[in-house]
Design a protein around this motif. Structure first.
Motif, PDB file in Angstrom:
ATOM      1  N   ALA A  88       0.864 -11.064  13.574  1.00 13.19           N
ATOM      2  CA  ALA A  88      -0.072 -10.598  12.690  1.00 13.19           C
ATOM      3  C   ALA A  88       0.830  -9.830  11.730  1.00 13.19           C
ATOM      4  CB  ALA A  88      -1.386 -10.081  13.349  1.00 13.19           C
ATOM      5  N   CYS A  89       2.180  -8.657  11.446  1.00 12.65           N
ATOM      6  CA  CYS A  89       2.136  -8.106  10.739  1.00 12.65           C
ATOM      7  C   CYS A  89       2.779  -9.016   9.493  1.00 12.65           C
ATOM      8  CB  CYS A  89       3.295  -6.675  11.260  1.00 12.65           C
ATOM      9  SG  CYS A  89       2.278  -5.548  12.180  1.00 12.65           S
ATOM     10  N   ARG A  90       4.082  -9.941  10.414  1.00 17.28           N
ATOM     11  CA  ARG A  90       4.500 -11.038  10.067  1.00 17.28           C
ATOM     12  C   ARG A  90       3.947 -11.946   8.764  1.00 17.28           C
ATOM     13  NH1 ARG A  90      10.261 -10.676   8.018  1.00 17.28           N
ATOM     14  NH2 ARG A  90      10.446 -10.261  10.423  1.00 17.28           N
ATOM     15  N   ALA A  91       2.602 -12.003   9.502  1.00 17.97           N
ATOM     16  CA  ALA A  91       1.715 -12.976   8.670  1.00 17.97           C
ATOM     17  C   ALA A  91       1.780 -12.341   8.043  1.00 17.97           C
ATOM     18  CB  ALA A  91       0.486 -13.200   9.613  1.00 17.97           C
ATOM     19  N   ALA A  92       1.133 -11.411   7.445  1.00 21.09           N
ATOM     20  CA  ALA A  92       0.571 -10.288   6.536  1.00 21.09           C
ATOM     21  C   ALA A  92       1.184 -10.072   4.687  1.00 21.09           C
ATOM     22  CB  ALA A  92      -0.045  -9.054   7.124  1.00 21.09           C
ATOM     23  N   MET A  93       2.600  -9.568   5.889  1.00 26.50           N
ATOM     24  CA  MET A  93       3.608  -9.925   4.922  1.00 26.50           C
ATOM     25  C   MET A  93       4.350 -10.902   4.524  1.00 26.50           C
ATOM     26  SD  MET A  93       7.930  -8.385   5.811  1.00 26.50           S
ATOM     27  CE  MET A  93       8.570 -10.283   5.827  1.00 26.50           C
ATOM     28  N   ASP A  94       4.198 -11.822   5.014  1.00 27.99           N
ATOM     29  CA  ASP A  94       4.705 -13.325   3.888  1.00 27.99           C
ATOM     30  C   ASP A  94       3.302 -13.666   3.410  1.00 27.99           C
ATOM     31  OD1 ASP A  94       6.898 -13.314   5.589  1.00 27.99           O
ATOM     32  OD2 ASP A  94       6.445 -15.168   7.330  1.00 27.99           O
ATOM     33  N   GLU A  95       1.942 -13.122   3.612  1.00 26.02           N
ATOM     34  CA  GLU A  95       0.780 -13.708   2.338  1.00 26.02           C
ATOM     35  C   GLU A  95       0.739 -12.852   1.544  1.00 26.02           C
ATOM     36  OE1 GLU A  95      -2.195 -14.550   5.716  1.00 26.02           O
ATOM     37  OE2 GLU A  95      -0.490 -15.503   6.593  1.00 26.02           O
ATOM     38  N   CYS A  96       1.349 -11.520   1.625  1.00 20.49           N
ATOM     39  CA  CYS A  96       0.947 -10.325   0.544  1.00 20.49           C
ATOM     40  C   CYS A  96       0.905 -11.149  -1.249  1.00 20.49           C
ATOM     41  CB  CYS A  96       1.724  -9.552   0.561  1.00 20.49           C
ATOM     42  SG  CYS A  96       1.520  -8.260  -0.227  1.00 20.49           S
ATOM     43  N   PRO A  97       0.025 -11.227  -1.366  1.00 22.60           N
ATOM     44  CA  PRO A  97       0.183 -11.830  -3.064  1.00 22.60           C
ATOM     45  C   PRO A  97       1.106 -11.258  -3.824  1.00 22.60           C
ATOM     46  CG  PRO A  97      -2.164 -11.096  -2.825  1.00 22.60           C
ATOM     47  CD  PRO A  97      -1.281 -10.854  -1.386  1.00 22.60           C
ATOM     48  N   MET A 137       9.095  -9.095  -4.097  1.00 24.48           N
ATOM     49  CA  MET A 137      10.009  -8.275  -2.549  1.00 24.48           C
ATOM     50  C   MET A 137       8.944  -6.788  -2.595  1.00 24.48           C
ATOM     51  SD  MET A 137      13.600  -8.217  -0.596  1.00 24.48           S
ATOM     52  CE  MET A 137      13.040  -9.636   0.565  1.00 24.48           C
ATOM     53  N   ALA A 138       9.088  -6.135  -1.029  1.00 21.02           N
ATOM     54  CA  ALA A 138       9.183  -4.772  -1.092  1.00 21.02           C
ATOM     55  C   ALA A 138       9.873  -4.330  -1.818  1.00 21.02           C
ATOM     56  CB  ALA A 138       7.813  -4.576   0.380  1.00 21.02           C
ATOM     57  N   ASP A 139       9.096  -3.007  -2.022  1.00 24.37           N
ATOM     58  CA  ASP A 139      11.282  -2.028  -2.159  1.00 24.37           C
ATOM     59  C   ASP A 139      10.838  -0.519  -1.019  1.00 24.37           C
ATOM     60  OD1 ASP A 139      12.859  -0.295  -3.656  1.00 24.37           O
ATOM     61  OD2 ASP A 139      12.831  -0.477  -5.621  1.00 24.37           O
ATOM     62  N   PRO A 140      11.995  -0.903  -0.428  1.00 26.17           N
ATOM     63  CA  PRO A 140      11.722  -0.033   0.183  1.00 26.17           C
ATOM     64  C   PRO A 140      11.700   1.697   0.106  1.00 26.17           C
ATOM     65  CG  PRO A 140      14.214  -1.026   0.678  1.00 26.17           C
ATOM     66  CD  PRO A 140      13.028  -1.506   0.067  1.00 26.17           C
ATOM     67  N   ASN A 141      12.462   1.845  -1.778  1.00 26.16           N
ATOM     68  CA  ASN A 141      12.495   2.800  -2.520  1.00 26.16           C
ATOM     69  C   ASN A 141      11.406   3.755  -3.199  1.00 26.16           C
ATOM     70  OD1 ASN A 141      15.165   3.247  -1.876  1.00 26.16           O
ATOM     71  ND2 ASN A 141      15.683   1.187  -3.578  1.00 26.16           N
ATOM     72  N   HIS A 142      10.311   2.549  -2.968  1.00 23.93           N
ATOM     73  CA  HIS A 142       8.611   2.743  -3.140  1.00 23.93           C
ATOM     74  C   HIS A 142       8.318   2.676  -2.135  1.00 23.93           C
ATOM     75  CE1 HIS A 142      10.045   3.019  -7.661  1.00 23.93           C
ATOM     76  NE2 HIS A 142      10.864   1.638  -7.259  1.00 23.93           N
ATOM     77  N   LYS A 143       8.434   3.296  -0.781  1.00 28.30           N
ATOM     78  CA  LYS A 143       7.176   3.250  -0.157  1.00 28.30           C
ATOM     79  C   LYS A 143       6.059   4.355  -0.472  1.00 28.30           C
ATOM     80  CE  LYS A 143      10.542   1.702   3.731  1.00 28.30           C
ATOM     81  NZ  LYS A 143      10.878   2.807   5.036  1.00 28.30           N
ATOM     82  N   ALA A 159       4.257  -6.911  -1.263  1.00 31.85           N
ATOM     83  CA  ALA A 159       3.851  -5.333  -0.992  1.00 31.85           C
ATOM     84  C   ALA A 159       4.311  -5.182  -0.095  1.00 31.85           C
ATOM     85  CB  ALA A 159       2.470  -4.479  -1.360  1.00 31.85           C
ATOM     86  N   ILE A 160       4.142  -5.442   1.221  1.00 34.94           N
ATOM     87  CA  ILE A 160       4.744  -5.878   2.487  1.00 34.94           C
ATOM     88  C   ILE A 160       6.539  -5.680   2.646  1.00 34.94           C
ATOM     89  CG2 ILE A 160       4.392  -5.749   5.036  1.00 34.94           C
ATOM     90  CD1 ILE A 160       0.994  -6.702   3.738  1.00 34.94           C
ATOM     91  N   GLY A 161       6.556  -4.719   3.450  1.00 33.22           N
ATOM     92  CA  GLY A 161       8.420  -5.288   3.690  1.00 33.22           C
ATOM     93  C   GLY A 161       8.873  -4.528   5.249  1.00 33.22           C
ATOM     94  N   CYS A 162      10.012  -5.259   5.563  1.00 31.79           N
ATOM     95  CA  CYS A 162      10.106  -5.073   6.597  1.00 31.79           C
ATOM     96  C   CYS A 162      11.347  -4.478   7.032  1.00 31.79           C
ATOM     97  CB  CYS A 162      10.136  -6.337   8.040  1.00 31.79           C
ATOM     98  SG  CYS A 162      10.399  -6.424   9.573  1.00 31.79           S
ATOM     99  N   ASP A 163      11.851  -3.329   7.139  1.00 29.94           N
ATOM    100  CA  ASP A 163      13.188  -3.359   6.672  1.00 29.94           C
ATOM    101  C   ASP A 163      14.418  -3.130   7.706  1.00 29.94           C
ATOM    102  OD1 ASP A 163      12.718  -0.794   7.664  1.00 29.94           O
ATOM    103  OD2 ASP A 163      13.042   0.098   5.619  1.00 29.94           O
ATOM    104  N   GLY A 164      13.473  -3.690   8.885  1.00 29.00           N
ATOM    105  CA  GLY A 164      14.988  -3.303  10.045  1.00 29.00           C
ATOM    106  C   GLY A 164      14.911  -1.746  11.047  1.00 29.00           C
ATOM    107  N   GLU A 165      14.231  -1.381   9.950  1.00 29.21           N
ATOM    108  CA  GLU A 165      14.418   0.626  10.469  1.00 29.21           C
ATOM    109  C   GLU A 165      13.528   0.778  11.460  1.00 29.21           C
ATOM    110  OE1 GLU A 165      11.634   4.652   8.987  1.00 29.21           O
ATOM    111  OE2 GLU A 165      12.742   3.355   7.549  1.00 29.21           O
ATOM    112  N   GLU A 166      13.848   1.334  13.113  1.00 29.13           N
ATOM    113  CA  GLU A 166      13.469   1.490  14.404  1.00 29.13           C
ATOM    114  C   GLU A 166      12.991   3.242  13.545  1.00 29.13           C
ATOM    115  OE1 GLU A 166      14.227  -0.138  16.937  1.00 29.13           O
ATOM    116  OE2 GLU A 166      15.260  -1.814  15.676  1.00 29.13           O
ATOM    117  N   VAL A 167      12.150   2.358  14.275  1.00 26.63           N
ATOM    118  CA  VAL A 167      11.282   4.004  15.096  1.00 26.63           C
ATOM    119  C   VAL A 167      11.805   5.536  15.179  1.00 26.63           C
ATOM    120  CG1 VAL A 167       8.801   5.051  16.304  1.00 26.63           C
ATOM    121  CG2 VAL A 167       8.822   2.425  15.258  1.00 26.63           C
TER     122      VAL A 167
END
Length: 80
Positions: free
Chosen positions: A59-68, A1-7, A71-79
């Motif tokens: 598309a972003c969700r698919a990229a995240m789910d398929e990343c080998p 799982m992607a690490d938000p501390n290593h963005k 390295a892609i994360g989704c942390d719920g952070e608002e813009v």
């Protein structure tokens, strides 16, 4: 799982991000070309645009789910 501390610093603010485990496989850029771009000097991808509609969100969700290397994360952070 992607690490938000290593963005990677090139990510734009928002929920989706790429961390420093990216191996530059191109999958995210092919899956969500509006939202991911390659940083040539660093040889990795990053989020250049957060999703603006349902199609880009899917598309972003698919990229995240398929990343080998997950390295892609989704942390719920608002813009900001």
């Amino acid at each position: 799982m992607a690490d938000p501390n290593h963005k990677v610093p090139e990510n734009v603010a928002g929920r989706y991000y790429v961390d420093d485990t990216c191996i530059d496989c191109e999958l995210c850029r092919e899956t969500a070309p509006e939202n991911f771009i390659r940083w040539d000097a660093g040889r990795y991808s990053f989020v250049t645009l957060q999703p603006r509609n349902d199609e880009e969100e899917a598309a972003c969700r698919a990229a995240m789910d398929e990343c080998p290397v997950e390295a892609i994360g989704c942390d719920g952070e608002e813009v900001a």
